[in-house]
Design a protein around this motif. Sequence first.
Motif, short mmCIF file in Angstrom:
data_model
loop_
_atom_site.label_atom_id
_atom_site.label_comp_id
_atom_site.label_asym_id
_atom_site.label_seq_id
_atom_site.Cartn_x
_atom_site.Cartn_y
_atom_site.Cartn_z
N ASP A 1 0.94 -1.22 0.00
CA ASP A 1 -0.08 -0.17 -0.09
C ASP A 1 0.87 1.14 0.05
OD1 ASP A 1 -2.12 1.71 0.04
OD2 ASP A 1 -2.50 1.35 2.26
N LEU B 1 -14.96 -3.86 -7.12
CA LEU B 1 -14.39 -4.14 -8.11
C LEU B 1 -15.34 -4.82 -9.44
CD1 LEU B 1 -11.18 -5.73 -6.79
CD2 LEU B 1 -11.43 -3.40 -7.49
N HIS C 1 -6.35 -1.71 -2.34
CA HIS C 1 -7.52 -2.58 -1.97
C HIS C 1 -7.67 -3.65 -0.94
CE1 HIS C 1 -9.15 -0.26 -5.82
NE2 HIS C 1 -8.21 -1.08 -6.58
N LEU D 1 -6.64 -7.50 -5.60
CA LEU D 1 -6.56 -7.30 -4.12
C LEU D 1 -4.98 -7.31 -3.76
CD1 LEU D 1 -9.65 -7.38 -4.23
CD2 LEU D 1 -9.51 -7.83 -1.94
N THR E 1 -7.38 -1.96 2.68
CA THR E 1 -8.66 -1.22 2.93
C THR E 1 -9.72 -2.41 3.45
OG1 THR E 1 -8.24 0.38 1.13
CG2 THR E 1 -10.54 0.37 2.10
N PRO F 1 -14.53 -0.77 1.53
CA PRO F 1 -13.93 -1.31 0.18
C PRO F 1 -14.05 -0.78 -1.17
CG PRO F 1 -14.05 -2.92 2.02
CD PRO F 1 -14.83 -1.72 2.38
N THR F 2 -13.31 -0.91 -1.92
CA THR F 2 -13.54 -0.47 -3.46
C THR F 2 -14.25 -1.59 -4.13
OG1 THR F 2 -11.59 1.24 -3.21
CG2 THR F 2 -12.73 0.41 -5.42
#
Length: 259
Positions: free
Chosen positions: A18, A200, A176, A165, A179, A197-198
């Motif tokens: 990250d 996807l 990702h 991820l 998070t 979390p984003t």
Amino acid sequence: MISRFVALGDSFTEGVGDDDPGSPNAVRGWADRVADQLARHGEVAYANLAIRGRLLPQVLAEQLGPALEMKPDLVTLYAGGNDLMRPKVDVDTLCDDYDAAVAQLAATGATVVLFTGVDGVEDPLFRRMRGRTAVYNEHVRLIAARHGARLVDMWALRALRDRRLWSADRIHLNTHGHTLIAATVLDALGVAHSVTPTPLDERVVLDRRQQREQNLRWAREHALPWLGRRLRGESSGDGLRPKRPTLSPLTPRGRDQRG
């Protein structure tokens, strides 16, 4: 209310993968995100003693004593992943030491959070470690139950099977992934948070040629350099210091008072 948070471990807890040039050691990670969210509920002091590449005995030898001296009311501990990647490992003996360390942490009255290892079933390399990881995970589950620790079961997090991820080295989570872990830890603690979390898109299925090209690139750029360090007795964490070696306060809005 949590006021003193100490994170222990290896690259997973340090935040490798990250990337953040503005953070200590140039990485952020899930633990920093958890600390930021805790600080939204009140004044929190945070230390992160994790260093990439550390084996479980090194984590315990270097980090357990300083953590106990800080008298935290929240401790997160993950170690053993690097040991499981070695050609030979005695998982039972490894986890005996882990158990003893968690007993010391739990005896202080602190909330302790532990983690199982990830299920690498969809990766050709890490699928080979699946058996020893499963044994390690059973030990961790028993240790958590024995000492009243919270458990983040990464083995059961099917989202972590998605390579999107993970960073390009396939070993470390990317933004990702970190998070997602931050949100999962906060949920395990019962702490209200704004970490999301984003989402996807649906995964693109690669054909065999694309998979082969991707695997060859990974081997050349990541696996071979890693193997070279192992043969030379080197670690990615050599010469590094913990990113936050002492408890330092975060403001209630989740930003480090040092800027």
